[in-house]
Design an enzyme around this catalytic site. Structure first.
Site, mmCIF file in Angstrom:
data_model
loop_
_atom_site.group_PDB
_atom_site.id
_atom_site.type_symbol
_atom_site.label_atom_id
_atom_site.label_comp_id
_atom_site.label_asym_id
_atom_site.label_seq_id
_atom_site.Cartn_x
_atom_site.Cartn_y
_atom_site.Cartn_z
ATOM 1 N N LYS A 194 0.813 -1.215 0.000
ATOM 2 C CA LYS A 194 0.000 0.000 0.000
ATOM 3 C C LYS A 194 0.844 1.262 0.000
ATOM 4 C CE LYS A 194 -4.378 -1.684 1.784
ATOM 5 N NZ LYS A 194 -5.060 -1.332 0.531
ATOM 6 N N LEU A 210 -16.607 4.747 -2.469
ATOM 7 C CA LEU A 210 -17.826 3.932 -2.519
ATOM 8 C C LEU A 210 -17.885 3.048 -3.757
ATOM 9 C CD1 LEU A 210 -20.251 6.814 -1.476
ATOM 10 C CD2 LEU A 210 -19.503 4.913 -0.021
ATOM 11 N N ALA A 229 -4.978 -2.378 -7.176
ATOM 12 C CA ALA A 229 -4.372 -1.122 -6.723
ATOM 13 C C ALA A 229 -5.301 0.083 -6.869
ATOM 14 C CB ALA A 229 -3.070 -0.863 -7.474
ATOM 15 N N GLY A 269 -7.699 1.480 -4.958
ATOM 16 C CA GLY A 269 -7.756 2.391 -3.826
ATOM 17 C C GLY A 269 -6.461 3.138 -3.619
ATOM 18 N N ASP A 270 -5.335 2.443 -3.757
ATOM 19 C CA ASP A 270 -4.038 3.087 -3.578
ATOM 20 C C ASP A 270 -3.797 4.145 -4.652
ATOM 21 O OD1 ASP A 270 -3.440 1.487 -1.390
ATOM 22 O OD2 ASP A 270 -2.504 -0.061 -2.611
#
Length: 303
Positions: A40, A219, A248, A250-251
């Site tokens: 992350k 969301l 990846a 979200g990162d």
């Protein structure tokens, strides 16, 4: 340009693709296995640097063959690596299984990430000229909490992505400028279930009420929700794409948002930029390999 420091995990992702996830006790055949630099912390640093930020990474790798590969990957993507330390033992690893719908299961082995101490950070991090520090939950919490307190005292903005999900102590929340969470993480931190913009609003209000200045809740296909202590609230819709691998996403969102903010973009514009970056990422396989450049993000938005 204002400087961003990312302090967090550096992993090698071992990714196997399958038709469908196995049931408990079931053995299935993989369609193939690949190795991708990830973690992350490293993913967010690469996303930030790729999106235009002056970004430095603080973390640890092992003395195994993966260590040099992981550092080289960061450097190739424009991330500063002089504060990446080498530790005895193995590098962090993530064992990832991805199905044909692009969904994933991830098992973490912390390796060197678990050896990053307060003393390590204190020895390499100087806050002069740093605009913000970006943190996650893949290094020891004691080290993360030290960074939060140290940065806060130095007047540096603290952006925290508490993933994997864990509660954030009430005395730490007022030290965080921006908390960035998905639905699961928002529920763990706030105690309120998040399913849509309305429930995200309630969860953000709870977290802001405990002292955090800004809250961003992603969301998925519904986009993201933003709220702050001044009473501003709005949502940013997601871009419609066909996912290949969500590893990846979200990162990338977080790193791209951090880059946009360090460049001085307003919050809503920065969130639109980050949403576009995440949309591009899920159309490609791998973690860092899937992260788009600033030019690609802008071309996608303009298209």
């Amino acid at each position: 340009m204002r400087k961003l420091v990312v302090i967090g995990s550096i992993n090698m992702d071992v990714v196997s693709t399958v038709g469908q996830f196995p049931r408990p006790g079931e053995t299935i055949h993989s369609r193939g296995t690949s190795f991708f630099p990830g973690g992350k912390g490293a993913n967010q640093a690469v996303a930030a640097a790729s999106a235009g930020a002056d970004c430095a990474m603080v973390g640890a790798v092992g003395l195994d063959p993966f260590g040099k590969t992981l550092v080289a990957s960061l450097e190739e993507r424009g991330v500063g690596v002089t504060s990446v330390l080498s530790k005895t033992g193995t590098s962090g690893m993530a064992i990832i299984t991805v199905n044909e719908e692009g969904e994933n299961y991830i098992v973490l082995s912390e390796g060197a990430n678990g050896q990053l101490t307060e003393e390590d950070v204190a020895a390499v991090v100087k806050w002069d000229g740093v605009y913000a520090v970006l943190l996650q939950n893949e290094i020891p919490w004691q080290t993360t909490q030290y960074v939060i307190q140290s940065a806060n005292k130095a007047g540096v903005r603290v952006w925290l992505n508490p993933a994997p999900a864990r509660e954030v102590p009430h005395d730490v929340l007022p030290l965080i400028d921006t908390l960035i969470v998905n639905e699961t993480e928002a529920e763990v931190v706030s105690g309120l279930k998040v399913e849509d913009a309305a429930t995200a609003d309630a969860a953000a209000a709870s977290i802001i009420g405990r002292g955090t200045s800004n809250v961003i809740i992603t969301l998925g296909e519904q986009g993201c929700f933003y709220g702050n202590a001044k009473g501003e609230r709005f949502t940013v819709p997601a871009f419609r794409v066909t996912p290949v691998d969500t590893t990846a996403a979200g990162d990338t969102f977080i790193g791209a948002y951090a880059a946009a903010c360090t460049e001085g973009q307003e919050t809503e514009e920065a969130l639109q930029f980050a949403t576009a970056a995440a949309a591009l990422t899920v159309t490609r396989p791998g973690a860092q390999a899937s992260i788009p450049s600033k030019e690609e993000i802008m071309a996608f938005i303009n298209k």
